[in-house]
Motif scaffolding. Sequence first.
Motif, PDB file in Angstrom:
ATOM      1  N   PRO A 106       1.203  -0.988   0.161  1.00  0.00           N
ATOM      2  CA  PRO A 106      -0.169   0.159  -0.509  1.00  0.00           C
ATOM      3  C   PRO A 106       0.705   1.449  -0.458  1.00  0.00           C
ATOM      4  N   VAL A 107      -0.114   2.216  -0.263  1.00  0.00           N
ATOM      5  CA  VAL A 107       0.610   3.715  -0.593  1.00  0.00           C
ATOM      6  C   VAL A 107       1.071   3.852   1.289  1.00  0.00           C
ATOM      7  N   THR A 108       2.848   4.296   1.303  1.00  0.00           N
ATOM      8  CA  THR A 108       2.704   4.977   2.760  1.00  0.00           C
ATOM      9  C   THR A 108       3.526   5.892   3.035  1.00  0.00           C
ATOM     10  N   VAL A 109       3.540   6.673   3.621  1.00  0.00           N
ATOM     11  CA  VAL A 109       4.231   8.438   3.567  1.00  0.00           C
ATOM     12  C   VAL A 109       5.275   8.594   5.148  1.00  0.00           C
ATOM     13  N   PRO A 117      -4.368  -2.316   8.365  1.00  0.00           N
ATOM     14  CA  PRO A 117      -3.623  -2.315   8.311  1.00  0.00           C
ATOM     15  C   PRO A 117      -2.969  -3.604   7.832  1.00  0.00           C
ATOM     16  N   VAL A 118      -2.328  -4.212   7.610  1.00  0.00           N
ATOM     17  CA  VAL A 118      -1.810  -6.000   7.560  1.00  0.00           C
ATOM     18  C   VAL A 118      -0.093  -5.388   7.701  1.00  0.00           C
ATOM     19  N   VAL A 149       4.769  -3.077   7.602  1.00  0.00           N
ATOM     20  CA  VAL A 149       3.723  -2.959   6.737  1.00  0.00           C
ATOM     21  C   VAL A 149       4.103  -4.047   5.793  1.00  0.00           C
ATOM     22  N   VAL A 150       2.864  -4.693   5.468  1.00  0.00           N
ATOM     23  CA  VAL A 150       2.833  -5.017   4.222  1.00  0.00           C
ATOM     24  C   VAL A 150       1.942  -5.725   3.413  1.00  0.00           C
ATOM     25  N   GLY A 151       0.693  -4.544   4.121  1.00  0.00           N
ATOM     26  CA  GLY A 151      -0.427  -4.561   2.639  1.00  0.00           C
ATOM     27  C   GLY A 151      -1.333  -3.310   4.090  1.00  0.00           C
TER      28      GLY A 151
END
Length: 140
Positions: free
Chosen positions: A13-16, A103-104, A111-113
């Motif tokens: 997923p998009v992360t910041v 969040p997964v 973070v994986v998904g």
Amino acid sequence: MTQHVRDVMTARPVTVEPVASVASVARVMRDENIGAVLVAEQERLRGLVSDRDLVVRVLAEGGDPERTTVGDACSGDLVTVGPDDELRQAVAAMREHAVRRVPVVDGERNVVGVVSLADLAIERDPDSALGDISAAKPNR
């Protein structure tokens, strides 16, 4: 057959970073056509920020979107699931905590998904209104 979170989650997923400005994250959401991003430091989950969070926690309070960081606007007290958890566990967590996205993470909170209400609608009831809308192309 038992379904697992990994079967329906959005991988990568998009992360910041927490120091990203609210304005820059709003542009990312627009460009990626998403309603939330995960806030992570070196792939470790720190929070989740949704488009609604940006409006309610920053704009409605008079915050400057160029100077306010997503670290200040994100939800930090998160419910998470693992990729090998049964999908019913994710559904139960979403119901119990009244959230639309979970969040997964792996055992180290990397973070994986992310699994969303839209992912579930498309997987479990693609002919429902929510499944139909979630699968539709964005109307930009």
